[in-house]
Design a protein around this motif. Structure first.
Motif, short mmCIF file in Angstrom:
data_model
loop_
_atom_site.label_atom_id
_atom_site.label_comp_id
_atom_site.label_asym_id
_atom_site.label_seq_id
_atom_site.Cartn_x
_atom_site.Cartn_y
_atom_site.Cartn_z
N ALA A 146 0.84 -1.21 0.00
CA ALA A 146 0.00 0.00 0.00
C ALA A 146 0.87 1.25 0.00
O ALA A 146 0.58 2.22 -0.70
CB ALA A 146 -0.93 0.00 1.21
N TYR A 147 1.95 1.23 0.76
CA TYR A 147 2.88 2.36 0.82
C TYR A 147 3.52 2.62 -0.54
O TYR A 147 3.52 3.74 -1.04
CB TYR A 147 3.94 2.06 1.88
CG TYR A 147 5.11 3.01 1.91
CD1 TYR A 147 4.96 4.32 2.36
CD2 TYR A 147 6.38 2.60 1.51
CE1 TYR A 147 6.04 5.18 2.41
CE2 TYR A 147 7.46 3.46 1.56
CZ TYR A 147 7.29 4.75 2.01
OH TYR A 147 8.35 5.61 2.06
N LYS A 148 4.03 1.57 -1.16
CA LYS A 148 4.66 1.71 -2.47
C LYS A 148 3.66 2.19 -3.52
O LYS A 148 3.98 3.03 -4.35
CB LYS A 148 5.28 0.39 -2.91
CG LYS A 148 6.54 0.03 -2.15
CD LYS A 148 7.09 -1.29 -2.64
CE LYS A 148 8.36 -1.68 -1.94
NZ LYS A 148 8.89 -2.97 -2.42
N ALA A 149 2.44 1.66 -3.47
CA ALA A 149 1.42 2.07 -4.44
C ALA A 149 1.05 3.55 -4.24
O ALA A 149 0.85 4.27 -5.23
CB ALA A 149 0.18 1.19 -4.30
N ALA A 150 0.95 3.98 -3.00
CA ALA A 150 0.60 5.38 -2.72
C ALA A 150 1.69 6.31 -3.23
O ALA A 150 1.40 7.35 -3.84
CB ALA A 150 0.37 5.58 -1.23
N ILE A 151 2.93 5.95 -3.02
CA ILE A 151 4.03 6.79 -3.51
C ILE A 151 4.06 6.78 -5.02
O ILE A 151 4.16 7.82 -5.66
CB ILE A 151 5.38 6.33 -2.93
CG1 ILE A 151 5.43 6.70 -1.45
CG2 ILE A 151 6.54 6.98 -3.68
CD1 ILE A 151 6.71 6.30 -0.76
N ALA A 152 3.95 5.62 -5.62
CA ALA A 152 3.98 5.52 -7.09
C ALA A 152 2.85 6.33 -7.71
O ALA A 152 3.01 6.90 -8.80
CB ALA A 152 3.90 4.07 -7.52
N GLY A 153 1.71 6.42 -7.04
CA GLY A 153 0.59 7.19 -7.55
C GLY A 153 0.84 8.68 -7.60
O GLY A 153 0.16 9.41 -8.30
N MET A 154 1.83 9.14 -6.86
CA MET A 154 2.15 10.57 -6.82
C MET A 154 3.25 10.97 -7.79
O MET A 154 3.48 12.15 -8.00
CB MET A 154 2.58 10.97 -5.40
CG MET A 154 1.49 10.80 -4.38
SD MET A 154 1.96 11.09 -2.66
CE MET A 154 3.47 11.96 -2.71
N LEU A 155 3.94 10.00 -8.37
CA LEU A 155 5.14 10.28 -9.15
C LEU A 155 4.88 10.26 -10.66
O LEU A 155 3.94 9.63 -11.12
CB LEU A 155 6.22 9.25 -8.80
CG LEU A 155 6.62 9.16 -7.33
CD1 LEU A 155 7.60 8.02 -7.12
CD2 LEU A 155 7.21 10.47 -6.85
N THR A 156 5.78 10.90 -11.38
CA THR A 156 5.75 10.84 -12.84
C THR A 156 6.31 9.49 -13.27
O THR A 156 6.88 8.75 -12.47
CB THR A 156 6.61 11.96 -13.46
OG1 THR A 156 7.98 11.74 -13.11
CG2 THR A 156 6.16 13.34 -12.99
N GLU A 157 6.21 9.18 -14.55
CA GLU A 157 6.69 7.89 -15.05
C GLU A 157 8.19 7.71 -14.80
O GLU A 157 8.63 6.64 -14.37
CB GLU A 157 6.38 7.72 -16.54
CG GLU A 157 4.92 7.46 -16.83
CD GLU A 157 4.40 6.21 -16.13
OE1 GLU A 157 5.08 5.17 -16.13
OE2 GLU A 157 3.30 6.29 -15.55
N GLY A 158 8.98 8.73 -15.05
CA GLY A 158 10.42 8.64 -14.81
C GLY A 158 10.73 8.44 -13.34
O GLY A 158 11.62 7.66 -12.98
N GLN A 159 9.99 9.16 -12.50
CA GLN A 159 10.19 9.01 -11.06
C GLN A 159 9.76 7.63 -10.58
O GLN A 159 10.38 7.06 -9.68
CB GLN A 159 9.40 10.08 -10.30
CG GLN A 159 9.95 11.48 -10.45
CD GLN A 159 9.03 12.52 -9.85
OE1 GLN A 159 7.80 12.40 -9.93
NE2 GLN A 159 9.61 13.54 -9.24
N LYS A 160 8.70 7.08 -11.19
CA LYS A 160 8.25 5.73 -10.81
C LYS A 160 9.33 4.70 -11.09
O LYS A 160 9.55 3.79 -10.29
CB LYS A 160 6.97 5.36 -11.57
CG LYS A 160 5.73 6.03 -11.07
CD LYS A 160 4.53 5.61 -11.88
CE LYS A 160 3.33 6.46 -11.55
NZ LYS A 160 2.16 6.11 -12.36
N GLN A 161 9.99 4.84 -12.23
CA GLN A 161 11.07 3.91 -12.56
C GLN A 161 12.21 4.03 -11.55
O GLN A 161 12.75 3.02 -11.10
CB GLN A 161 11.58 4.17 -13.98
CG GLN A 161 10.57 3.80 -15.04
CD GLN A 161 11.04 4.18 -16.43
OE1 GLN A 161 12.05 4.86 -16.60
NE2 GLN A 161 10.30 3.75 -17.44
N ALA A 162 12.56 5.28 -11.19
CA ALA A 162 13.62 5.48 -10.20
C ALA A 162 13.19 4.94 -8.84
O ALA A 162 14.00 4.34 -8.12
CB ALA A 162 13.95 6.97 -10.10
#
Length: 124
Positions: free
Chosen positions: A91-107
């Protein structure tokens, strides 16, 4: 999808905050969690490069996540902890990923794979 992840994250924050206030030694626990969250988010910032708003939101999520992990470790039977901790981390990882851009998600994916998020409280 993004709003449901943010709602989930906020629900976790509110729930964990309520539990944290009822704990003995709550102030010490809160300070410890805030320090761990600050360190974790600074490390993430080096890899992910998010803006100030994202930093603040991710720090709040990280604090809530760490408090929830601590709560599970204190109140959940040992045989049920791994499953519950895995749910919290997902849930934590999904919440963070939901806030990031595609490039940031990869990082972030690279960062999360290289760092054990649950080990933050192990040293405490």
């Amino acid at each position: 999808m993004k709003s449901s992840l943010i709602t989930l994250a906020l629900t976790i924050v509110v729930t964990v905050t309520g539990f944290a206030h009822s704990l003995t030694g709550q102030h010490q626990l809160q300070v410890s969690i805030e320090q761990a969250a600050r360190v974790q988010v600074r490390q993430m910032q080096e890899s992910i490069r998010f803006n100030e708003f994202e930093y603040i939101q991710i720090k709040k999520l990280t604090g809530a996540y760490l408090a929830a992990v601590q709560q599970v470790k204190q109140t959940t039977a040992a045989d049920q902890q791994p499953e519950r901790l895995a749910q919290l981390e997902a849930a934590y990882k999904a919440a963070i990923a939901g806030m990031l851009t595609e490039g940031q998600k990869q990082a972030f994916t690279t960062y999360a794979a290289a760092h054990s998020l649950q080990s933050l409280l192990a040293a405490k």
